[in-house]
Every structure is written in structure tokens, then in C-alpha cells.
Design an enzyme around this catalytic site. Structure first.
Site, PDB file in Angstrom:
ATOM      1  N   SER A 181       0.840  -1.199   0.000  1.00 49.18           N
ATOM      2  CA  SER A 181       0.000   0.000   0.000  1.00 49.18           C
ATOM      3  C   SER A 181       0.878   1.254   0.000  1.00 49.18           C
ATOM      4  O   SER A 181       1.651   1.451  -0.933  1.00 49.18           O
ATOM      5  CB  SER A 181      -0.967  -0.039   1.188  1.00 49.18           C
ATOM      6  OG  SER A 181      -1.946   0.958   1.083  1.00 49.18           O
ATOM      7  N   HIS A 272      -7.133  -5.546  -1.809  1.00 43.30           N
ATOM      8  CA  HIS A 272      -5.989  -4.730  -1.418  1.00 43.30           C
ATOM      9  C   HIS A 272      -5.465  -5.175  -0.045  1.00 43.30           C
ATOM     10  O   HIS A 272      -4.266  -5.387   0.137  1.00 43.30           O
ATOM     11  CB  HIS A 272      -6.412  -3.259  -1.383  1.00 43.30           C
ATOM     12  CG  HIS A 272      -5.311  -2.311  -1.025  1.00 43.30           C
ATOM     13  ND1 HIS A 272      -4.348  -1.927  -1.934  1.00 43.30           N
ATOM     14  CD2 HIS A 272      -5.029  -1.654   0.138  1.00 43.30           C
ATOM     15  CE1 HIS A 272      -3.513  -1.075  -1.345  1.00 43.30           C
ATOM     16  NE2 HIS A 272      -3.909  -0.894  -0.093  1.00 43.30           N
TER      17      HIS A 272
END
Length: 289
Positions: A181, A272
Site C-alpha cells: 500500500s 488490497h
């Protein structure tokens, strides 16, 4: 078949970049004892603390050294961002599997907190300054300030790396960096601005939060001997009506023509958040081959 694969990867990257739901708030439940606290038969752990030059951010570093003798050229070494959370996902069985091959020294670069993440600190440390004046140079979502990647990289290179590797036989040609991320952004930014690492693992980099210029900067690379692996989940492919912000297909081809060691690994069906653990485990295996 190769052309189809590349096109699929590009589509998945674009969906990742533009998915507004991809960056939900992580679980912030305080962590319990880790493998570093419990002890391991295959690794020995040491910890130390450092702070930022302005004393505003406080770091805790865990260094895990194999109990297996180093090879003649020295241990490979892997630096892992979000060290609190990445360390919490490590167990004795995984360390045993790594140890049976060519185990790397593992350096978990975390924060001095019982929480999985220091959201404010990592937002600053892991993100470069934005270039679009209309977006602001440093403001991120939820009131957080970014733009400190150069400062954090200096701390990493000047303090954390020397202290972590002191008195250890390290193969500096096998020094790797992993991040997810915002951490994935830092990996990309470091690939562009550092020569201290030979292998980079960028998992689900948050390009869509105003950092797509990093892809443009990779395009400007003329020679970089390091390898870069982009690790991308694909659960966003079911989202309809997502317009691509950039076309990565010609960029992937250009990177290959430039002779850059860049590859993309697709993780079908992973979100994610799920990419954190999946990419971490694959990276641990990769550097310990």
C-alpha cells in the site's frame, strides 16, 4: 498468450489504481505477543529503537537472524515495512520452511506502538511529495500529512541499515525491500532514488491517491540493475465503469525494451488488504531460495 497476459495485468493494475474502495481502514486491534517474544528454534531476534530527526516519529526495529550458518557470500537480507504488522504474521512453521533453504536475515521496520500500524507516521514516511499543485503537496486523506519519503529513506539508509547489519555477514548484492500500500509506494520511490537495494517488492502500491507520477518516473529510467516486482491483487476486476487513468500496456513493453528487471505478479481474487499477507509470504520465500 504472452500478449493476453500482459493486457490482463495492465487492466488489473489500472483497476487497482482507480478503485476507491481499495484503501479501507485496516484493523487496528492491538497486537499480542509475536514470534520475537515467544522465541524460535530457527531464528534469534534482537530489537532496538530509533527516532526521527525531529523526534516526532518513533521506530522499533526487529532483526531476525537465522540460526543456520551464513553462506560464504553472506546472508541475504530483507527489510520489511509496517514491521509491527508484518512480524505479527510470522510463525514458527514459516520460519522452519525458510530455514530449510537459504534463510535471509529479516529486518522488520516498525513503530514503537502496540498497534499493527502507526497510521499517521507511516502516511508521512512512506509517501513522496505530490507533484500536482491542485492536490496539495503533502495532504492525504483523513487529515494525514505525507511527503516524507526522502526523510525516512535517509533514516533507513544512514541509521537502520548500518545498525541492523552491524557484525553480521551480509551479502549486500542480495538486499531486498518489501512494502504494501503506502509501503508499496515507498518501495517504488526507493527503486527510483536509491542504490542500496538489489531487489524491490511493491505490493498493491497506492498509486491512485495522487502518486501515478512514480510510474512516469520509472519510464525515465535508462539503467537500473535492481529488480522490481509489482504484486497486484485482482478482486477489483468485478467493479464496472472504472475508467483507466493511465495506459500501462505500452509502459510495460517499454520497460522490457529498456532492459529493466521489472515484473508483475497477479493474485487472482485478492483484495488490497489481503495482498498484505499474501505478498509478504511470497516475498519471504523468494528471498530465501
Amino acid at each position: 498468450m504472452v500478449g493476453f497476459y500482459r493486457k490482463a495485468v495492465v487492466i488489473l493494475l489500472l483497476m487497482l489504481v482507480n478503485s476507491p474502495s481499495a484503501f479501507s481502514r485496516p484493523d487496528m486491534t492491538p497486537l499480542g505477543p509475536s514470534i520475537a517474544d515467544q522465541g524460535s528454534s530457527f531464528y534469534r531476534f534482537k530489537t532496538y529503537k530509533v527516532e526521527s530527526a525531529d523526534t516526532q516519529r518513533h521506530y522499533k526495529i526487529w532483526v531476525a537472524v537465522p540460526n543456520k550458518p551464513a553462506p560464504a557470500q553472506g546472508y541475504p537480507i530483507l527489510y520489511l515495512l509496517d514491521g509491527n504488522s508484518s512480524l505479527s504474521r510470522l510463525n514458527e512453521s514459516q520460519l522452519q520452511g525458510i530455514s530449510e533453504k537459504n534463510p535471509a536475515v529479516l529486518v522488520f521496520v516498525g513503530y514503537d506502538t502496540p498497534l499493527p500500524f502507526d497510521l499517521k507516521a507511516r502516511s508521512f514516511d512512506y509517501t513522496p511529495i505530490k507533484r500536482d499543485a491542485s492536490e496539495g503537496s503533502s495532504m492525504l486523506g483523513r487529515g494525514r500529512i505525507g511527503g516524507g519519503s526522502t526523510i525516512f529513506r535517509s533514516l533507513l539508509e544512514q541509521k537502520i541499515i548500518p545498525q541492523s547489519e552491524a557484525a553480521l555477514p551480509i551479502n549486500q548484492a542480495q538486499r531486498s525491500l518489501w512494502g504494501h500500500s503506502f509501503g508499496g509506494l515507498f518501495v517504488l520511490d526507493t527503486y527510483l532514488h536509491s542504490t542500496r537495494f538489489s531487489h524491490y517488492f511493491s505490493a498493491s502500491p497506492s498509486l491512485g491517491q495522487g502518486f501515478q507520477f512514480l510510474v512516469d518516473d520509472i519510464q525515465e529510467q535508462t539503467k537500473n540493475p535492481a529488480t522490481l516486482k509489482l504484486m497486484v491483487g485482482s478482486s477489483q476486476q468485478a467493479r464496472a465503469g472504472v475508467a483507466p487513468a493511465i495506459d500501462l500496456l505500452p509502459r510495460v513493453a517499454q520497460w522490457q525494451k529498456q532492459g529493466l528487471g521489472i515484473s508483475v505478479v497477479n493474485y487472482p481474487g485478492l483484495s488490497h488488504g489481503a495482498m498484505f499477507g499474501a505478498s509478504l509470504q511470497d516475498t519471504l520465500k523468494d528471498v530465501s531460495q
